[in-house]
Enzyme design. Structure first.
Site, PDB file in Angstrom:
ATOM      1  CG  HIS A  65      -1.993   1.054   1.170  1.00 16.80           C
ATOM      2  ND1 HIS A  65      -3.170   0.920   0.475  1.00 16.80           N
ATOM      3  CD2 HIS A  65      -2.033   2.288   1.706  1.00 16.80           C
ATOM      4  CE1 HIS A  65      -3.886   2.017   0.596  1.00 16.80           C
ATOM      5  NE2 HIS A  65      -3.224   2.869   1.349  1.00 16.80           N
ATOM      6  CG  HIS A  67      -1.673   6.635  -1.529  1.00 17.69           C
ATOM      7  ND1 HIS A  67      -2.931   6.541  -2.067  1.00 17.69           N
ATOM      8  CD2 HIS A  67      -1.752   6.054  -0.308  1.00 17.69           C
ATOM      9  CE1 HIS A  67      -3.746   5.936  -1.199  1.00 17.69           C
ATOM     10  NE2 HIS A  67      -3.051   5.623  -0.125  1.00 17.69           N
ATOM     11  CD  GLU A 145      -8.058   6.404  -4.804  1.00 19.09           C
ATOM     12  OE1 GLU A 145      -7.638   5.857  -3.781  1.00 19.09           O
ATOM     13  OE2 GLU A 145      -7.819   7.588  -5.095  1.00 19.09           O
ATOM     14  CB  SER A 149     -19.417  11.030  -2.585  1.00 21.02           C
ATOM     15  OG  SER A 149     -19.072  12.394  -2.490  1.00 21.02           O
ATOM     16  CG  HIS A 183     -10.420   6.990  -1.405  1.00 19.87           C
ATOM     17  ND1 HIS A 183     -11.038   7.596  -0.338  1.00 19.87           N
ATOM     18  CD2 HIS A 183      -9.099   7.234  -1.262  1.00 19.87           C
ATOM     19  CE1 HIS A 183     -10.115   8.201   0.411  1.00 19.87           C
ATOM     20  NE2 HIS A 183      -8.940   7.995  -0.137  1.00 19.87           N
ATOM     21  CD  GLU A 213      -6.695   6.667   7.064  1.00 18.19           C
ATOM     22  OE1 GLU A 213      -7.452   6.687   6.066  1.00 18.19           O
ATOM     23  OE2 GLU A 213      -5.544   7.136   7.063  1.00 18.19           O
ATOM     24  CG  ASP A 312      -1.221   5.312   3.719  1.00 19.06           C
ATOM     25  OD1 ASP A 312      -1.546   5.408   2.528  1.00 19.06           O
ATOM     26  OD2 ASP A 312      -2.028   5.462   4.647  1.00 19.06           O
TER      27      ASP A 312
HETATM   28 ZN   LIG Z   1      -3.744   4.894   1.770  1.00 23.11          ZN
END
Ligand SMILES: [Zn+2]
Length: 409
Positions: A65, A67, A145, A149, A183, A213, A312
């Site tokens: 994981h 980004h 990704e 919304s 996401h 999270e 991350d």
């Molecule tokens: Zn992440």
């Protein structure tokens, strides 16, 4: 064909066997592991390399994981609280994108390789990282990704997702695999998620999703209240959660999914994750910097959820080095017996991660890809059982890195 031998060989199998004076014979795949001297005698025509008694030979690490597109961040984003951080990401992401050049990403990938990580799971929001991920010698699982919304924009959002997915699919090769990311339950509309997951099912692609999270996310999904609720109501005064935690998890039934964080997941949610044969990625340094609290690893492990470790992105971390992450995990989870925790972490970064990402890697066993690293310890411990702990405490970069048998310099 090569044989490398050294002080200790970590097979990274279920029993976590450690072979003293071990060695491995390989070409693109691993041919045999065992006693170093015996392998040298058996494979006389191989290139032979003895790395000495301070060395540890093991499978390359797997960071599921990252980004990469946020790699320009050092102090641009706000730390300390998840909502403060999220607001800073939303207002500054364009600036961060503009500063994130291809050469910056390439430099970050080189650092990852130097540390001894040989496979990554890269979550891609915009496609800026596509070329560097295809070009790198690292093995990349590339999570395109799906995010957004606004119900009125679902068609446009899905079209954008599809075009980025197709671009990634066209670049597929033996070390670059397209995959799908949803996401999170608060940012991806369930209809958009269903469309993207249909593609994942049809293409047998692995899926990645952030889940629970922060406590803000927990409160918002459970009650529509809290700081996340106030933030959502800035955009739409009638904003409501798009899904419950349960409905969100159920979307992933039948799809091989890696959930990230789950710091505020409940026991029954870990049970669903386990029942659906999904896995969990733990990112302790990101959690610390965003003030989300520490994962209760026992809850996840008691439910039999496979546990992986990820860094991350540099949007919420100071390095993408898994040795740094393992050290942070050692210092975070103090209620564990230290040596068993070290073994658990090395397993998380090798065979567990490989299984979750559908990779034929993560073990030094016959038939597995020869993604192998060698470490050099400053001082090996007296007891072989302390090797996993000292590998973690003493390593920042790998001495040797091989991917599919080829040495990476
Ligand atoms: Zn992440």
């Amino acid at each position: 064909m090569r044989v490398i031998s050294g002080g200790y060989l970590l097979v990274c199998d279920k029993e976590f066997n450690i072979i003293k004076n071990g060695g491995v014979c390989f070409d693109e795949k691993i041919i045999e592991t065992g006693n170093g001297e015996e392998l040298v005698a058996k494979y006389k025509n191989a290139d032979i390399l003895n790395l000495g008694k301070n060395s540890v030979i093991m499978p390359g690490l797997i960071n599921p994981h990252v980004h990469l597109e946020f790699s320009a961040n050092t102090a641009t984003l706000k730390y300390g609280d998840f909502m403060l951080w999220l607001k800073s990401v939303i207002s500054l992401r364009e600036e961060l994108q503009n500063r994130c050049t291809q050469s910056l990403i390439e430099g970050v990938l080189d650092e990852i390789l130097k540390s001894g990580t040989t496979s990554i799971g890269a979550v891609s929001s915009f496609g800026l990282d596509l070329k560097p991920c295809v070009k790198t010698p690292l093995n990349a699982v590339y999570f395109v990704e799906a995010i957004g919304s606004n119900p009125a924009a679902i068609d446009a959002l899905f079209e954008d997702f599809q075009s980025r997915y197709h671009e990634a699919a066209a670049a597929k090769n033996s070390s670059f695999t397209p995959a799908v990311s949803i996401h999170s339950p608060y940012s991806t509309h369930p209809v958009l998620a269903r469309h993207a997951l249909k593609i994942a099912k049809d293409e047998n692609a692995v899926v990645s999703a952030h889940f629970m999270e922060s406590l803000h996310e927990r409160k918002w999904l459970d009650s529509g209240e809290g700081a996340m609720g106030e933030f959502m109501k800035n955009f739409n005064s009638h904003a409501k959660p798009m899904t419950t935690a349960y409905e969100f998890l159920e979307l992933f039934n039948g799809v091989k999914t890696l959930f990230t964080h789950a710091v505020h997941a409940k026991d029954e949610e870990f049970e669903i994750i386990a029942k659906q044969k999904n896995a969990l990625i733990h990112c302790p340094r990101s959690n610390a910097l965003l003030g989300t609290g520490a994962l209760d690893m026992k809850k996840a492990l008691n439910a039999n959820v496979p546990l992986l470790l990820g860094t991350d992105g540099l949007s919420s971390n100071i390095s993408l080095n898994l040795w740094d992450e393992m050290r942070a995990a050692l210092f975070t989870h103090q209620s564990y017996e230290l040596n068993s925790l070290a073994v658990l972490l090395l397993n998380s970064c090798t065979n567990e991660a490989a299984r979750a990402l559908n990779l034929n890697k993560g073990r030094l066993k016959k038939g597995f890809d020869a993604d192998i690293i060698a470490l050099k310890l400053k001082e090996p411990p007296q007891d072989t059982s302390d090797i996993p702990l000292h590998a973690i405490l003493q390593t920042t970069t790998a001495q040797k890195v091989y991917i599919k048998g080829k040495e990476i310099k």
